[in-house]
Scaffold this motif. Structure first.
Motif, mmCIF file in Angstrom:
data_model
loop_
_atom_site.group_PDB
_atom_site.id
_atom_site.type_symbol
_atom_site.label_atom_id
_atom_site.label_comp_id
_atom_site.label_asym_id
_atom_site.label_seq_id
_atom_site.Cartn_x
_atom_site.Cartn_y
_atom_site.Cartn_z
ATOM 1 N N PHE A 266 -18.932 6.978 10.499
ATOM 2 C CA PHE A 266 -17.790 7.430 9.712
ATOM 3 C C PHE A 266 -16.574 6.632 10.134
ATOM 4 O O PHE A 266 -16.630 5.819 11.082
ATOM 5 C CB PHE A 266 -17.550 8.945 9.886
ATOM 6 N N TYR A 267 -15.472 6.837 9.437
ATOM 7 C CA TYR A 267 -14.248 6.070 9.677
ATOM 8 C C TYR A 267 -13.105 7.022 9.992
ATOM 9 O O TYR A 267 -13.044 8.142 9.469
ATOM 10 C CB TYR A 267 -13.910 5.200 8.466
ATOM 11 N N ILE A 268 -12.207 6.559 10.843
ATOM 12 C CA ILE A 268 -11.101 7.391 11.289
ATOM 13 C C ILE A 268 -9.811 6.584 11.254
ATOM 14 O O ILE A 268 -9.797 5.393 11.588
ATOM 15 C CB ILE A 268 -11.369 7.930 12.722
ATOM 16 N N ASN A 269 -8.748 7.215 10.800
ATOM 17 C CA ASN A 269 -7.427 6.596 10.808
ATOM 18 C C ASN A 269 -6.760 6.817 12.154
ATOM 19 O O ASN A 269 -6.802 7.916 12.711
ATOM 20 C CB ASN A 269 -6.548 7.177 9.699
ATOM 21 N N ASP A 270 -6.170 5.758 12.692
ATOM 22 C CA ASP A 270 -5.545 5.816 14.012
ATOM 23 C C ASP A 270 -4.383 6.806 14.008
ATOM 24 O O ASP A 270 -3.447 6.684 13.213
ATOM 25 C CB ASP A 270 -5.051 4.420 14.413
ATOM 26 N N ILE A 271 -4.437 7.797 14.901
ATOM 27 C CA ILE A 271 -3.393 8.817 14.963
ATOM 28 C C ILE A 271 -2.098 8.233 15.514
ATOM 29 O O ILE A 271 -0.999 8.622 15.112
ATOM 30 C CB ILE A 271 -3.880 10.012 15.800
ATOM 31 N N ASP B 158 -10.678 10.892 21.237
ATOM 32 C CA ASP B 158 -10.685 9.529 21.765
ATOM 33 C C ASP B 158 -9.512 8.724 21.231
ATOM 34 O O ASP B 158 -8.891 7.934 21.961
ATOM 35 C CB ASP B 158 -11.993 8.828 21.408
ATOM 36 N N SER B 159 -9.172 8.927 19.952
ATOM 37 C CA SER B 159 -8.028 8.223 19.367
ATOM 38 C C SER B 159 -6.722 8.668 20.013
ATOM 39 O O SER B 159 -5.854 7.842 20.325
ATOM 40 C CB SER B 159 -7.988 8.464 17.858
ATOM 41 N N ILE B 160 -6.580 9.972 20.246
ATOM 42 C CA ILE B 160 -5.363 10.483 20.883
ATOM 43 C C ILE B 160 -5.266 10.003 22.328
ATOM 44 O O ILE B 160 -4.205 9.573 22.788
ATOM 45 C CB ILE B 160 -5.327 12.017 20.811
ATOM 46 N N GLN C 283 -2.870 6.751 26.568
ATOM 47 C CA GLN C 283 -3.056 5.910 27.744
ATOM 48 C C GLN C 283 -2.281 4.603 27.642
ATOM 49 O O GLN C 283 -1.679 4.152 28.620
ATOM 50 C CB GLN C 283 -4.544 5.620 27.937
ATOM 51 N N ASN C 284 -2.271 4.007 26.471
ATOM 52 C CA ASN C 284 -1.591 2.725 26.285
ATOM 53 C C ASN C 284 -0.179 2.869 25.731
ATOM 54 O O ASN C 284 0.612 1.937 25.827
ATOM 55 C CB ASN C 284 -2.413 1.827 25.346
ATOM 56 N N GLY C 285 0.142 4.031 25.150
ATOM 57 C CA GLY C 285 1.439 4.204 24.516
ATOM 58 C C GLY C 285 1.480 3.548 23.144
ATOM 59 O O GLY C 285 0.778 2.566 22.879
ATOM 60 N N VAL C 286 2.268 4.100 22.263
ATOM 61 C CA VAL C 286 2.410 3.576 20.900
ATOM 62 C C VAL C 286 3.850 3.116 20.717
ATOM 63 O O VAL C 286 4.785 3.919 20.783
ATOM 64 C CB VAL C 286 2.057 4.651 19.844
ATOM 65 N N GLU C 287 4.032 1.843 20.519
ATOM 66 C CA GLU C 287 5.369 1.311 20.278
ATOM 67 C C GLU C 287 5.773 1.607 18.837
ATOM 68 O O GLU C 287 5.021 1.349 17.903
ATOM 69 C CB GLU C 287 5.419 -0.191 20.548
#
Length: 417
Positions: free
Chosen positions: A61-66, A279-281, A286-290
Motif C-alpha cells: 500500500f502507499y502512504i503520504n508522508d505526515i 514509522d512515518s511519524i 527523529q530527523n525533524g521536518v524543516e
C-alpha cells in the motif's frame, strides 16, 4: 486546478477542457502531454510525499508522508495563525486539545514542548540556562499559565498568571559542581537570560540537530476507519487513515482542508496501516521536518508525535489487538468478564459493573507470541480460536501469517505416511 489533490480530473475531462479552450481561441493552450510533463517536473522538484510500503505479510500500500503534511500547515496563513504552540493550563477547564493533561503533563518530556524563544535567544528543555537573577534552571516543559488562582503545591519563582511558564528544577552551584534540586518548580520564561550555548560555547550533540532554528512540537491525531470504496450501495471495504494537527482549535480541525488523507488499502489490516503511520511519524520526529513559518517569516524545525488514535469501538479494539465483545474478556482495556456461566452467575454479573485488572503491553505481547507458537501444533486452528476466545487477544496483523502456518501444517501432515 488540474493538480488539486481534492478535485481529480480524468484524461478525458482534461482533454475536453483543452478542446473547449481552443474553440474559444485561447492563446498558448498546452497539450495533455505538456501538462503531464509539467506535473512530473513539479513533483520531482518539490518532492513526492507518497511512499510505497510493504507490510511483513506482503501487503502493498502507499502512504503520504505526515511530516510533509504538517509542514504545509505552518506555511499556510489560514492554519498557522490559528495554532497554539504550547499547551495551556486553565485550572481544569478544557475546550481544546491543548488544555488536557495528556499534552500538558503526560506527554514525553523534550518532545511536547522542545524549545522557547526569549528576546531572540532559543532555550531548549533539559538544558542548563541562567536566569536574569544569575540563578540556574533546567526547564522540563513549557506551557501557558492561565490559572487565576493556582492550587498546585509546586512553588512559583515569581511571575504573574497568563504568562509563558516553564516547569523544571532549580540548579545551584557549589564547589563540587552543579546540584539539581529534587523538587520541581515553576519559572516564568521571561526571566530566561543566558542559554546553554552561551554558557558552554556550543549545544550538546542531541540539540545540534536543530541548527539554531526554532523548534515546535506538532501533536498528530490519527483516525482509522473502514469505508466503502464504491459509490453504489454495494459494500467494498477499505481501511482509511486520516491525520489532523492537534495544535489547531476544534473549529479548524473540523474543516475539510485540515483533515489530511494518509493512506487507504482494501487488503492491509488496520494494524499494518497504523505501523506505517507510526514509522512515518517516528522518522519525521527523529530527523525533524524543516518548514517555513509564515507567522514569523523564518525557517523552523517541526517534531511531530502521535497524540492519540481515534476510531469507533470495533476499530479501537482492533488497534489494541483485541477481538471484540464476543470474547470472554470482552473489554479492550481491562480483564473484566469470564466464561458465559460465570457472567450469568450473581457474582459474575456484579463484577461486570466494576473495573478488572488492567491489560498491559507485555501480557498482550506474550499472548500474541503464544498464539503464534500454537499455529505450528496439531489442531492449531481450534487451539488458537480457544485462546482468542478465552483471553480476547487477537492481532489482526498476524492473521494472514497464522493462517498460512496452519494451512502449511495441514498440508505437511497430510503428506506424511
Amino acid at each position: 486546478l488540474l493538480t488539486s489533490p481534492r478535485l481529480r480530473f480524468s484524461d478525458a475531462q482534461i482533454s475536453a477542457m483543452l478542446r473547449w479552450a481552443k474553440a474559444l481561441h485561447a492563446r498558448d493552450v498546452p497539450t495533455l502531454y505538456a501538462i503531464k510533463k509539467m506535473c512530473q517536473d513539479l513533483r520531482r522538484l518539490v518532492g513526492d510525499p507518497t511512499k510505497k510500503v510493504v507490510s511483513p505479510s506482503g501487503n502493498i500500500f502507499y502512504i503520504n508522508d505526515i511530516g510533509a503534511a504538517v509542514a504545509k500547515d505552518y506555511a499556510n496563513p489560514l492554519t498557522r495563525f490559528a495554532m497554539s504552540d504550547f499547551p495551556e493550563d486553565r485550572g481544569g477547564y478544557m475546550s481544546e486539545a491543548q488544555h488536557g493533561f495528556k499534552m500538558l503533563r503526560d506527554g514525553p518530556e523534550g518532545i511536547v514542548t522542545p524549545a522557547v524563544r526569549v528576546e531572540g535567544k532559543i532555550f531548549f528543555t533539559q538544558e542548563l540556562l541562567q536566569r536574569s537573577d544569575t540563578s540556574y534552571f533546567i526547564p522540563e516543559r513549557f506551557f501557558v499559565d492561565r490559572c487565576s488562582s493556582r492550587r498546585d503545591p509546586i512553588p512559583t519563582a515569581g511571575g504573574t498568571p497568563e504568562t509563558l511558564t516553564a516547569l523544571g528544577r532549580s540548579v545551584s552551584w557549589t564547589e563540587r559542581g552543579f546540584v539539581v534540586s529534587n523538587r520541581q518548580m515553576l519559572c516564568p520564561v521571561a526571566t530566561f537570560k543566558v542559554p546553554f550555548d552561551k554558557l558552554y560555547g556550543s549545544y550538546p550533540e542531541h540539540v545540534q540537530l536543530f541548527s539554531g532554528m526554532m523548534c515546535y512540537a506538532v501533536p498528530v491525531i490519527v483516525f482509522i476507519d473502514d469505508v466503502s470504496g464504491n459509490v453504489s450501495k454495494q459494500w467494498n471495504k477499505h481501511h482509511v487513515v486520516y491525520a489532523s494537527n492537534a495544535n489547531l482549535p476544534r473549529e479548524m480541525i473540523e474543516k475539510e482542508f485540515s483533515v489530511k488523507f494518509v493512506s487507504s488499502s482494501p487488503h492491509a489490516s488496520p494494524i499494518e496501516l497504523a505501523k506505517a503511520v507510526c514509522d512515518s511519524i517516528n522518522s519525521a520526529a527523529q530527523n525533524g521536518v524543516e518548514a517555513w513559518d509564515c507567522k514569523y517569516d523564518e525557517e523552523v524545525l517541526l517534531l511531530p508525535y502521535g497524540f492519540f488514535f481515534g476510531g469507533d469501538n470495533p476499530m479501537q479494539a482492533e488497534e489494541c489487538s483485541h477481538n471484540g465483545l464476543g470474547c470472554n474478556l470482552f473489554c479492550r482495556t481491562c480483564k473484566v468478564g469470564g466464561t458465559k456461566a460465570h457472567k450469568a452467575s450473581e457474582e459474575g454479573f456484579l463484577e461486570l459493573f466494576s473495573e478488572g485488572p488492567l491489560r498491559t503491553l507485555h501480557e498482550t505481547d506474550a499472548e500474541i507470541r503464544r498464539q503464534l507458537s500454537m499455529s505450528v501444533l496439531p489442531g492449531a486452528q481450534s487451539k488458537v480460536d480457544s485462546a482468542c476466545q478465552a483471553t480476547g487477544v487477537w492481532d489482526s496483523g498476524l492473521h494472514s501469517i497464522i493462517h498460512t502456518l496452519i494451512e502449511m501444517g495441514k498440508q505437511l501432515r497430510k503428506a506424511r505416511p
